[in-house]
Structure formats: C-alpha cells, structure tokens
Design a protein around this motif. Structure first.
Motif, PDB file in Angstrom:
ATOM      1  N   VAL A   1       0.840  -1.203   0.000  1.00 32.38           N
ATOM      2  CA  VAL A   1       0.000   0.000   0.000  1.00 32.38           C
ATOM      3  C   VAL A   1       0.875   1.254   0.000  1.00 32.38           C
ATOM      4  CG1 VAL A   1      -1.645   1.326   1.385  1.00 32.38           C
ATOM      5  CG2 VAL A   1      -1.988  -1.118   1.029  1.00 32.38           C
ATOM      6  N   ALA A   2       1.958   1.243   0.772  1.00 28.89           N
ATOM      7  CA  ALA A   2       2.851   2.402   0.824  1.00 28.89           C
ATOM      8  C   ALA A   2       3.509   2.652  -0.533  1.00 28.89           C
ATOM      9  CB  ALA A   2       3.911   2.197   1.900  1.00 28.89           C
ATOM     10  N   CYS A   3       3.904   1.597  -1.214  1.00 29.65           N
ATOM     11  CA  CYS A   3       4.534   1.764  -2.531  1.00 29.65           C
ATOM     12  C   CYS A   3       3.541   2.293  -3.565  1.00 29.65           C
ATOM     13  CB  CYS A   3       5.132   0.436  -2.999  1.00 29.65           C
ATOM     14  SG  CYS A   3       6.590  -0.054  -2.074  1.00 29.65           S
ATOM     15  N   VAL A   4       2.314   1.793  -3.539  1.00 25.33           N
ATOM     16  CA  VAL A   4       1.296   2.279  -4.477  1.00 25.33           C
ATOM     17  C   VAL A   4       0.969   3.741  -4.196  1.00 25.33           C
ATOM     18  CG1 VAL A   4      -1.116   2.022  -5.171  1.00 25.33           C
ATOM     19  CG2 VAL A   4       0.330   0.001  -4.961  1.00 25.33           C
ATOM     20  N   LEU A   5       0.832   4.107  -2.924  1.00 35.33           N
ATOM     21  CA  LEU A   5       0.552   5.510  -2.575  1.00 35.33           C
ATOM     22  C   LEU A   5       1.709   6.428  -2.961  1.00 35.33           C
ATOM     23  CD1 LEU A   5      -1.267   5.247   0.860  1.00 35.33           C
ATOM     24  CD2 LEU A   5      -2.218   5.929  -1.350  1.00 35.33           C
ATOM     25  N   ALA A   6       2.938   5.955  -2.783  1.00 32.24           N
ATOM     26  CA  ALA A   6       4.094   6.765  -3.161  1.00 32.24           C
ATOM     27  C   ALA A   6       4.108   7.029  -4.664  1.00 32.24           C
ATOM     28  CB  ALA A   6       5.385   6.072  -2.738  1.00 32.24           C
ATOM     29  N   MET A   7       3.729   6.050  -5.457  1.00 30.33           N
ATOM     30  CA  MET A   7       3.668   6.236  -6.909  1.00 30.33           C
ATOM     31  C   MET A   7       2.534   7.185  -7.302  1.00 30.33           C
ATOM     32  SD  MET A   7       5.988   4.647  -8.695  1.00 30.33           S
ATOM     33  CE  MET A   7       7.141   5.211  -7.491  1.00 30.33           C
ATOM     34  N   LEU A   8       1.401   7.075  -6.619  1.00 33.68           N
ATOM     35  CA  LEU A   8       0.261   7.921  -6.959  1.00 33.68           C
ATOM     36  C   LEU A   8       0.464   9.377  -6.566  1.00 33.68           C
ATOM     37  CD1 LEU A   8      -2.753   5.624  -6.041  1.00 33.68           C
ATOM     38  CD2 LEU A   8      -1.969   6.268  -8.315  1.00 33.68           C
ATOM     39  N   LEU A   9       1.139   9.604  -5.448  1.00 36.14           N
ATOM     40  CA  LEU A   9       1.261  10.962  -4.921  1.00 36.14           C
ATOM     41  C   LEU A   9       2.463  11.732  -5.450  1.00 36.14           C
ATOM     42  CD1 LEU A   9       0.224  10.335  -1.219  1.00 36.14           C
ATOM     43  CD2 LEU A   9      -1.167  11.226  -3.101  1.00 36.14           C
TER      44      LEU A   9
END
Length: 144
Positions: free
Chosen positions: A40-48
């Motif tokens: 989840v942290a990796c996906v959020l980092a890519m999105l933000l």
C-alpha cells in the motif's frame, strides 16, 4: 499501478493473516500487516509523486536510403524542482521491436541526452512513437 509482484506480495499477506487466524499465531498477523502495508505504501508513493520530464526527439538524417541507419537523439529535461527517479523510456518504432532506454536520475532543471540507431530495411515511411515513460518504486511493487 500495482505490479504482479505487488499482487503476489499482497496475496501472501492475506494468506498469512488467514493462517494466523487458523493456527492462532500472532507473528503471522505481523507478517501479514507488514506485507500489505509495504504494498500500500509503494502504491501511494507512486500515486502521490509526480515526475515532470520533457523529451525532445530528433532524427538525423531525416531521410535515409535502404540499409542505412538513422540516429534518433533524445534530449530529456527535468522540469521539476526535485531530482527525478530512474525513468524507463520506451519508443516504439514501426517494423522493429522499438527502443528502450533508462534515464538516470536528473537533478532539478538539468538535461540529459540519449540516442539509438534506427535501421531502414524497407522503403517507405517509418513511424516512431508515441513514447512511453515508466517509473517503478524501489521494491518493484508499483509502476506509473
């Protein structure tokens, strides 16, 4: 978005949570939470996070004869105020497998150049592009 490795890691996290519930082992819950939280942290980092690269493409010479090669030059500019991550550029070229280049991190407002050769085996127009830029998180769990 999420890669195959990210999906696999999340599934292992869910499986550990189920096994932790079945066998009553608290450590499996911790493993499950860590695996799912990392994804989840990796996906959020890519999105933000945003990368602002500008790419200029030039073909020299613009007209070639059969069995000669043309040189495609790319000039990449980091228009952001932050250092860019490693970016993978894919440039489809008609009649070939295309070109894939990795651009190293660029400091703010800096340029980099790259080039590749484009063979001409047949007569006619050769279409290039559209170029695709891709970046991944350090764990390979998310892509954008």
């Amino acid at each position: 978005m999420i890669t195959r490795y990210g999906i696999t890691l999340t599934l292992f996290g869910v499986a550990s949570a189920v096994l932790g519930r079945v066998f009553g082992v608290i450590e499996l819950y911790l493993i499950a939470a860590a695996l799912v939280a990392l994804t989840v942290a990796c996906v959020l980092a890519m999105l933000l996070s945003r990368v602002r690269l500008q790419v200029l493409r030039s073909v020299n010479p613009s007209r070639v004869f059969v069995d000669e090669t043309a040189k495609v030059e790319l000039q990449v500019h980091n228009a952001s105020w932050r250092t860019s991550p490693v970016v993978r550029l894919t440039d489809p070229v008609a009649g070939t497998i295309g070109a894939t280049l990795s651009v190293a991190p660029l400091r703010p407002r800096r340029d980099a150049t790259a080039a590749y050769r484009m063979p001409s085996e047949q007569r006619g127009h050769v279409s290039i592009g559209p170029m695709r830029a891709e970046r991944r998180d350090p764990f390979g769990l998310a892509v954008r």
